[in-house]
Write a protein that holds these residues in place. Structure first.
Motif, PDB file in Angstrom:
ATOM      1  N   ALA A 142       0.823  -1.210   0.000  1.00 54.23           N
ATOM      2  CA  ALA A 142       0.000   0.000   0.000  1.00 54.23           C
ATOM      3  C   ALA A 142       0.861   1.265   0.000  1.00 54.23           C
ATOM      4  O   ALA A 142       0.518   2.245  -0.665  1.00 54.23           O
ATOM      5  CB  ALA A 142      -0.933  -0.001   1.211  1.00 54.23           C
ATOM      6  N   LEU A 143       1.965   1.249   0.721  1.00 54.73           N
ATOM      7  CA  LEU A 143       2.804   2.446   0.796  1.00 54.73           C
ATOM      8  C   LEU A 143       3.574   2.695  -0.494  1.00 54.73           C
ATOM      9  O   LEU A 143       3.859   3.845  -0.838  1.00 54.73           O
ATOM     10  CB  LEU A 143       3.778   2.335   1.976  1.00 54.73           C
ATOM     11  N   LYS A 144       3.917   1.655  -1.218  1.00 55.35           N
ATOM     12  CA  LYS A 144       4.593   1.765  -2.516  1.00 55.35           C
ATOM     13  C   LYS A 144       5.826   2.666  -2.477  1.00 55.35           C
ATOM     14  O   LYS A 144       6.083   3.421  -3.409  1.00 55.35           O
ATOM     15  CB  LYS A 144       3.623   2.290  -3.583  1.00 55.35           C
ATOM     16  N   ALA A 169       6.883   4.128   9.990  1.00 51.92           N
ATOM     17  CA  ALA A 169       5.896   4.301   8.919  1.00 51.92           C
ATOM     18  C   ALA A 169       4.972   3.080   8.841  1.00 51.92           C
ATOM     19  O   ALA A 169       3.764   3.219   8.646  1.00 51.92           O
ATOM     20  CB  ALA A 169       6.592   4.517   7.587  1.00 51.92           C
ATOM     21  N   ILE A 170       5.557   1.892   9.010  1.00 52.94           N
ATOM     22  CA  ILE A 170       4.755   0.667   8.978  1.00 52.94           C
ATOM     23  C   ILE A 170       3.777   0.662  10.147  1.00 52.94           C
ATOM     24  O   ILE A 170       2.580   0.381   9.982  1.00 52.94           O
ATOM     25  CB  ILE A 170       5.667  -0.580   9.015  1.00 52.94           C
ATOM     26  N   GLU A 211      -4.847   2.384   9.202  1.00 49.05           N
ATOM     27  CA  GLU A 211      -5.653   1.614   8.255  1.00 49.05           C
ATOM     28  C   GLU A 211      -6.307   0.391   8.880  1.00 49.05           C
ATOM     29  O   GLU A 211      -7.473   0.115   8.631  1.00 49.05           O
ATOM     30  CB  GLU A 211      -4.795   1.170   7.072  1.00 49.05           C
ATOM     31  N   LYS A 212      -5.554  -0.359   9.663  1.00 50.62           N
ATOM     32  CA  LYS A 212      -6.051  -1.629  10.206  1.00 50.62           C
ATOM     33  C   LYS A 212      -6.498  -1.526  11.652  1.00 50.62           C
ATOM     34  O   LYS A 212      -7.031  -2.487  12.202  1.00 50.62           O
ATOM     35  CB  LYS A 212      -4.967  -2.714  10.086  1.00 50.62           C
ATOM     36  N   LYS A 213      -6.239  -0.379  12.286  1.00 51.49           N
ATOM     37  CA  LYS A 213      -6.598  -0.172  13.692  1.00 51.49           C
ATOM     38  C   LYS A 213      -5.983  -1.254  14.575  1.00 51.49           C
ATOM     39  O   LYS A 213      -6.614  -1.785  15.477  1.00 51.49           O
ATOM     40  CB  LYS A 213      -8.123  -0.153  13.882  1.00 51.49           C
ATOM     41  N   GLU A 247       9.848 -11.376  -5.635  1.00 49.86           N
ATOM     42  CA  GLU A 247       8.985 -12.558  -5.598  1.00 49.86           C
ATOM     43  C   GLU A 247       7.745 -12.291  -4.751  1.00 49.86           C
ATOM     44  O   GLU A 247       6.661 -12.779  -5.045  1.00 49.86           O
ATOM     45  CB  GLU A 247       9.725 -13.770  -5.017  1.00 49.86           C
ATOM     46  N   ALA A 248       7.903 -11.528  -3.671  1.00 53.41           N
ATOM     47  CA  ALA A 248       6.781 -11.263  -2.781  1.00 53.41           C
ATOM     48  C   ALA A 248       5.803 -10.260  -3.391  1.00 53.41           C
ATOM     49  O   ALA A 248       4.623 -10.266  -3.058  1.00 53.41           O
ATOM     50  CB  ALA A 248       7.282 -10.744  -1.445  1.00 53.41           C
ATOM     51  N   LYS A 249       6.302  -9.377  -4.280  1.00 54.48           N
ATOM     52  CA  LYS A 249       5.412  -8.396  -4.902  1.00 54.48           C
ATOM     53  C   LYS A 249       4.402  -9.061  -5.828  1.00 54.48           C
ATOM     54  O   LYS A 249       3.243  -8.676  -5.877  1.00 54.48           O
ATOM     55  CB  LYS A 249       6.219  -7.370  -5.707  1.00 54.48           C
ATOM     56  N   ASN A 250       4.865 -10.052  -6.580  1.00 54.45           N
ATOM     57  CA  ASN A 250       3.970 -10.725  -7.508  1.00 54.45           C
ATOM     58  C   ASN A 250       3.113 -11.721  -6.747  1.00 54.45           C
ATOM     59  O   ASN A 250       3.627 -12.509  -5.972  1.00 54.45           O
ATOM     60  CB  ASN A 250       4.778 -11.478  -8.577  1.00 54.45           C
TER      61      ASN A 250
END
Length: 108
Positions: free
Chosen positions: A28-30, A39-40, A47-49, A82-85
């Motif tokens: 999401a942060l891209k 930041a995480i 976003e996730k509370k 690999e994790a992005k795809n």
């Protein structure tokens, strides 16, 4: 002792949910150069509370680096290619003809 008992019954252990949240956050942060731990955490809270304790987050990030899904960049982390795809689904094997169709062909 009742407090300790409750903690043992309902722990917040490191599991794949934490690394899954981190992956979702990094997607999401891209950020091209990676996202820092603050930041995480800020994204997770907004976003996730969800707030994840420091030691659980550190363990999740360490495990992600060991597994090869995360790449440490200075004090930040980014997803490996690999994790992005998303994982590709295996193509469904073509259905073999049933024995009933073979019997019909043999009968004629």
């Amino acid at each position: 002792t009742s407090k300790n008992k409750k903690q043992r019954e309902n722990p917040t252990p490191f599991n794949m949910a934490t690394i899954g949240l981190v992956k979702e956050c990094l997607l999401a942060l891209k950020d091209r150069t990676g996202s820092s731990l603050p930041a995480i955490n800020k994204w997770l809270e907004n976003e996730k509370k969800v707030t994840i304790k420091k030691h659980v987050m550190r363990a999740a990030l360490k495990k992600g680096v060991e597994a090869g899904t995360l790449i440490p960049v200075k004090a930040s982390y980014k997803l490996s290619p690999e994790a992005k795809n998303p994982p590709k689904k295996k193509a469904a094997a073509p259905k073999k003809k049933d024995a009933a169709t073979k019997k019909k062909a043999a009968a004629t």
